[in-house]
Design a protein around this motif. Structure first.
Motif, PDB file in Angstrom:
ATOM      1  N   SER A  19       0.862  -1.192   0.000  1.00 54.55           N
ATOM      2  CA  SER A  19       0.000   0.000   0.000  1.00 54.55           C
ATOM      3  C   SER A  19       0.893   1.236   0.000  1.00 54.55           C
ATOM      4  CB  SER A  19      -0.859   0.055   1.254  1.00 54.55           C
ATOM      5  OG  SER A  19      -1.569  -1.126   1.418  1.00 54.55           O
ATOM      6  N   ARG A  20       0.268   2.400  -0.173  1.00 58.42           N
ATOM      7  CA  ARG A  20       1.109   3.614  -0.194  1.00 58.42           C
ATOM      8  C   ARG A  20       0.330   4.830   0.264  1.00 58.42           C
ATOM      9  NH1 ARG A  20      -2.025   6.736  -3.419  1.00 58.42           N
ATOM     10  NH2 ARG A  20      -2.149   6.163  -5.582  1.00 58.42           N
ATOM     11  N   TYR A  21       1.090   5.848   0.671  1.00 60.08           N
ATOM     12  CA  TYR A  21       0.519   7.180   0.879  1.00 60.08           C
ATOM     13  C   TYR A  21       1.337   8.090  -0.029  1.00 60.08           C
ATOM     14  CZ  TYR A  21      -0.885  11.578   3.026  1.00 60.08           C
ATOM     15  OH  TYR A  21      -1.358  12.851   3.231  1.00 60.08           O
ATOM     16  N   ALA A  22       0.643   8.928  -0.812  1.00 61.09           N
ATOM     17  CA  ALA A  22       1.334   9.663  -1.873  1.00 61.09           C
ATOM     18  C   ALA A  22       0.990  11.156  -1.823  1.00 61.09           C
ATOM     19  CB  ALA A  22       0.956   9.063  -3.229  1.00 61.09           C
ATOM     20  N   PRO A  23       1.494  11.878  -0.827  1.00 67.76           N
ATOM     21  CA  PRO A  23       1.142  13.299  -0.729  1.00 67.76           C
ATOM     22  C   PRO A  23       1.834  14.155  -1.793  1.00 67.76           C
ATOM     23  CG  PRO A  23       2.790  12.746   0.927  1.00 67.76           C
ATOM     24  CD  PRO A  23       2.417  11.454   0.235  1.00 67.76           C
ATOM     25  N   SER A  24       1.218  15.279  -2.117  1.00 70.67           N
ATOM     26  CA  SER A  24       1.851  16.265  -2.997  1.00 70.67           C
ATOM     27  C   SER A  24       2.479  17.318  -2.094  1.00 70.67           C
ATOM     28  CB  SER A  24       0.801  16.938  -3.888  1.00 70.67           C
ATOM     29  OG  SER A  24       0.082  15.959  -4.596  1.00 70.67           O
ATOM     30  N   PRO A  25       3.790  17.545  -2.211  1.00 70.86           N
ATOM     31  CA  PRO A  25       4.428  18.511  -1.293  1.00 70.86           C
ATOM     32  C   PRO A  25       4.205  19.960  -1.726  1.00 70.86           C
ATOM     33  CG  PRO A  25       6.078  17.468  -2.687  1.00 70.86           C
ATOM     34  CD  PRO A  25       4.758  16.864  -3.076  1.00 70.86           C
ATOM     35  N   MET A  55       6.472  10.853  -2.776  1.00 73.13           N
ATOM     36  CA  MET A  55       6.210  12.300  -2.887  1.00 73.13           C
ATOM     37  C   MET A  55       5.780  12.633  -4.313  1.00 73.13           C
ATOM     38  SD  MET A  55       6.580  14.070  -0.197  1.00 73.13           S
ATOM     39  CE  MET A  55       7.017  13.510   1.448  1.00 73.13           C
ATOM     40  N   GLU A  56       4.589  13.154  -4.458  1.00 73.47           N
ATOM     41  CA  GLU A  56       4.083  13.461  -5.795  1.00 73.47           C
ATOM     42  C   GLU A  56       4.411  14.921  -6.128  1.00 73.47           C
ATOM     43  OE1 GLU A  56       0.196  11.619  -6.424  1.00 73.47           O
ATOM     44  OE2 GLU A  56       1.381   9.800  -6.638  1.00 73.47           O
ATOM     45  N   ASP A  57       5.680  15.139  -6.428  1.00 73.35           N
ATOM     46  CA  ASP A  57       6.177  16.500  -6.694  1.00 73.35           C
ATOM     47  C   ASP A  57       6.331  16.741  -8.191  1.00 73.35           C
ATOM     48  OD1 ASP A  57       8.261  14.746  -7.098  1.00 73.35           O
ATOM     49  OD2 ASP A  57       9.793  16.090  -6.317  1.00 73.35           O
ATOM     50  N   ALA A 207       0.923  14.252 -16.772  1.00 76.56           N
ATOM     51  CA  ALA A 207      -0.297  14.439 -15.978  1.00 76.56           C
ATOM     52  C   ALA A 207      -0.325  13.453 -14.822  1.00 76.56           C
ATOM     53  CB  ALA A 207      -1.520  14.228 -16.877  1.00 76.56           C
ATOM     54  N   TYR A 208      -0.993  13.871 -13.757  1.00 75.36           N
ATOM     55  CA  TYR A 208      -1.179  13.017 -12.574  1.00 75.36           C
ATOM     56  C   TYR A 208      -1.691  11.627 -12.963  1.00 75.36           C
ATOM     57  CZ  TYR A 208      -4.137  10.991  -8.941  1.00 75.36           C
ATOM     58  OH  TYR A 208      -4.772  10.111  -8.109  1.00 75.36           O
ATOM     59  N   GLN A 209      -2.697  11.571 -13.865  1.00 76.52           N
ATOM     60  CA  GLN A 209      -3.332  10.279 -14.189  1.00 76.52           C
ATOM     61  C   GLN A 209      -2.309   9.261 -14.689  1.00 76.52           C
ATOM     62  OE1 GLN A 209      -6.239  10.083 -13.160  1.00 76.52           O
ATOM     63  NE2 GLN A 209      -7.318  12.006 -13.459  1.00 76.52           N
ATOM     64  N   ALA A 211       1.180   9.466 -14.303  1.00 70.96           N
ATOM     65  CA  ALA A 211       2.268   9.253 -13.344  1.00 70.96           C
ATOM     66  C   ALA A 211       1.828   8.327 -12.215  1.00 70.96           C
ATOM     67  CB  ALA A 211       2.721  10.601 -12.786  1.00 70.96           C
ATOM     68  N   VAL A 212       0.615   8.531 -11.716  1.00 70.47           N
ATOM     69  CA  VAL A 212       0.181   7.737 -10.557  1.00 70.47           C
ATOM     70  C   VAL A 212       0.036   6.265 -10.941  1.00 70.47           C
ATOM     71  CG1 VAL A 212      -2.337   7.978 -10.752  1.00 70.47           C
ATOM     72  CG2 VAL A 212      -1.303   7.917  -8.528  1.00 70.47           C
ATOM     73  N   VAL A 213      -0.452   6.015 -12.142  1.00 68.81           N
ATOM     74  CA  VAL A 213      -0.634   4.616 -12.569  1.00 68.81           C
ATOM     75  C   VAL A 213       0.723   3.961 -12.820  1.00 68.81           C
ATOM     76  CG1 VAL A 213      -1.530   3.172 -14.444  1.00 68.81           C
ATOM     77  CG2 VAL A 213      -2.962   4.960 -13.455  1.00 68.81           C
ATOM     78  N   LEU A 225      -5.299   3.508  -0.929  1.00 67.58           N
ATOM     79  CA  LEU A 225      -6.248   4.212  -0.060  1.00 67.58           C
ATOM     80  C   LEU A 225      -5.968   5.699  -0.198  1.00 67.58           C
ATOM     81  CD1 LEU A 225      -7.500   3.371   3.477  1.00 67.58           C
ATOM     82  CD2 LEU A 225      -6.784   5.703   2.918  1.00 67.58           C
ATOM     83  N   ARG A 226      -6.996   6.486  -0.512  1.00 70.37           N
ATOM     84  CA  ARG A 226      -6.815   7.928  -0.720  1.00 70.37           C
ATOM     85  C   ARG A 226      -8.153   8.638  -0.541  1.00 70.37           C
ATOM     86  NH1 ARG A 226      -5.684   7.138  -7.194  1.00 70.37           N
ATOM     87  NH2 ARG A 226      -7.782   6.474  -7.720  1.00 70.37           N
ATOM     88  N   GLY A 227      -8.119   9.959  -0.659  1.00 74.21           N
ATOM     89  CA  GLY A 227      -9.330  10.754  -0.416  1.00 74.21           C
ATOM     90  C   GLY A 227     -10.370  10.574  -1.518  1.00 74.21           C
ATOM     91  N   ASP A 229     -11.950  12.620  -3.137  1.00 71.67           N
ATOM     92  CA  ASP A 229     -11.881  13.558  -4.262  1.00 71.67           C
ATOM     93  C   ASP A 229     -11.266  12.868  -5.485  1.00 71.67           C
ATOM     94  OD1 ASP A 229      -9.547  13.437  -2.660  1.00 71.67           O
ATOM     95  OD2 ASP A 229      -8.781  15.307  -3.493  1.00 71.67           O
ATOM     96  N   LEU A 230     -10.594  11.722  -5.290  1.00 70.70           N
ATOM     97  CA  LEU A 230      -9.965  11.030  -6.418  1.00 70.70           C
ATOM     98  C   LEU A 230     -10.786   9.840  -6.922  1.00 70.70           C
ATOM     99  CD1 LEU A 230      -6.341  11.464  -5.145  1.00 70.70           C
ATOM    100  CD2 LEU A 230      -7.356  12.509  -7.168  1.00 70.70           C
ATOM    101  N   LEU A 231     -11.948   9.623  -6.307  1.00 74.16           N
ATOM    102  CA  LEU A 231     -12.822   8.528  -6.756  1.00 74.16           C
ATOM    103  C   LEU A 231     -13.106   8.673  -8.248  1.00 74.16           C
ATOM    104  CD1 LEU A 231     -14.649   6.128  -5.885  1.00 74.16           C
ATOM    105  CD2 LEU A 231     -16.457   7.785  -5.434  1.00 74.16           C
TER     106      LEU A 231
HETATM  107  N1  GLU Z   1      -0.903  13.281  -4.645  1.00 71.23           N
HETATM  108  C1  GLU Z   1      -2.314  13.192  -4.466  1.00 71.23           C
HETATM  109  C2  GLU Z   1      -2.750  14.142  -3.364  1.00 71.23           C
HETATM  110  O1  GLU Z   1      -1.914  14.587  -2.572  1.00 71.23           O
HETATM  111  C3  GLU Z   1      -2.778  11.792  -4.106  1.00 71.23           C
HETATM  112  C4  GLU Z   1      -2.725  10.900  -5.277  1.00 71.23           C
HETATM  113  C5  GLU Z   1      -3.220   9.477  -5.032  1.00 71.23           C
HETATM  114  O2  GLU Z   1      -3.231   9.034  -3.875  1.00 71.23           O
HETATM  115  O3  GLU Z   1      -3.557   8.816  -6.006  1.00 71.23           O
HETATM  116  O4  GLU Z   1      -3.913  14.435  -3.282  1.00 71.23           O
END
Ligand code: GLU
Length: 327
Positions: A19-25, A55-57, A207-209, A211-213, A225-227, A229-231
């Protein structure tokens, strides 16, 4: 959901969970970000999964100097640890997206080789004007450049009228469905709901779409697992997993925490930032307890450490409480 094509799941025995947590700094973590981080950490630890911090920078113009280091520091202060993750020195290793652009370019070229991407010269204004019915925040791309007759590829671009192309993914006219572990069934027809979407912008930023994949595939992520807003991005991402012949992970979307006025918390508002709360003398145990209490994981808000909270939960109880919170 009957008319939705469900994607193929990898066999249960496929291997370890990751699993991961991927914040944007792009600013300091606030309580809302932190609740998502806590839930991602609990989900990983309760499932025996490896936990990665990434880190999603990617969007460098939005990245704030010092923010990655602050996020790392805040998470560790709260007792959330990870098995693989970035060094504190921003942007120097493989856990920073800014260091992974070769991977994104390779994926873009491989999708191009399959005939699934094309260059697009439309400006935002062109799209706004050509889109028949704006849907949600973004107008649906009407496919203006889909059948342009030119033979440029993403490694050999040319400008047209002084404009470099963006690269778009060709979506198909079929429903994409998945069952979110917390939010249940979700289904979208991308042709109707988003249109062909951008994988690399005309300014060269991926684009995020995409890079994240690419990252989640390359890092072997089995659970995202994420917020919530990304559903709404998830079906686009599933289309990319399928196009890249990769297994689709399980998704767990969690509700976003709101401030006292019922507004979604924002990184622009420093007042609820963890660093500010720390500076004002808050204890990590009180913050963990308040977050866990806010989503029903604890019956009282007595201070508790992240480790103690973990020992009081099982994955079944976690799913039961967090599902109730989002429903
Ligand atoms: N970097 C995104 C954010 O901080 C999360 C991306 C993801 O979890 O897919 O909202």
């Amino acid at each position: 959901m009957d008319d939705c094509l469900d994607y193929e799941k990898p066999p249960e025995s496929a291997g370890v969970k990751v699993s991961r947590y991927a914040p944007s700094p792009t600013g300091p973590l606030h309580l809302g970000n932190l609740r998502t981080a806590l839930l991602a950490w609990l989900q990983a630890r309760l499932s025996g999964a490896d936990f990665i911090l990434r880190m999603e920078d990617l969007d460098l113009p939005r990245v704030k100097a010092g923010s990655a280091k602050q996020i790392i520091d805040d998470l560790l202060w709260l007792g959330l640890d990870w098995d693989q993750g970035p060094s504190e020195c921003a942007g120097v290793d493989d856990y920073y997206q800014s260091q992974r652009t070769d991977l994104y370019q390779q994926a873009l070229l491989s999708l191009y080789a399959k005939g699934l991407v094309y260059p697009c010269y439309c400006s935002r204004k062109d799209i706004r004007e050509a889109a028949s019915a704006p849907h949600g925040k973004l107008p649906i791309y009407p496919g203006t450049c889909r059948n342009l007759d030119n033979d440029i590829n993403p490694a050999n671009e040319q400008s047209v009228n002084g404009r470099m192309p963006a690269w778009r993914f060709k979506v198909s006219d079929q429903n994409i469905a998945f069952t979110d572990k917390l939010m249940g069934e979700y289904c979208q027809n991308l042709q109707v709901e988003t249109g062909d979407f951008v994988l690399r912008r005309s300014d060269g930023l991926f684009a995020y779409q995409l890079a994240v994949v690419v990252d989640d595939i390359e890092m072997g992520i089995t659970d995202v697992l994420r917020g919530e807003d990304l559903l709404d991005s998830t079906c686009r991402q599933i289309a990319l997993y399928q196009a890249l012949d990769a297994p689709v992970p399980d998704f767990w979307h969690v509700g976003l925490m709101q401030d006292e006025q019922g507004k979604r918390m924002s990184k622009r508002d420093d007042s609820d930032s963890i660093s500010q709360l720390r500076a004002n003398g808050a204890e990590a145990e009180s913050i963990i307890s308040m977050l866990a209490y806010s989503c029903g994981l604890l019956a009282t808000n007595q201070p508790i450490s992240a480790k103690e909270l973990l020992s009081e939960l099982s994955i079944m109880k976690f799913i039961f409480c967090v599902q109730r919170e989002v429903s």
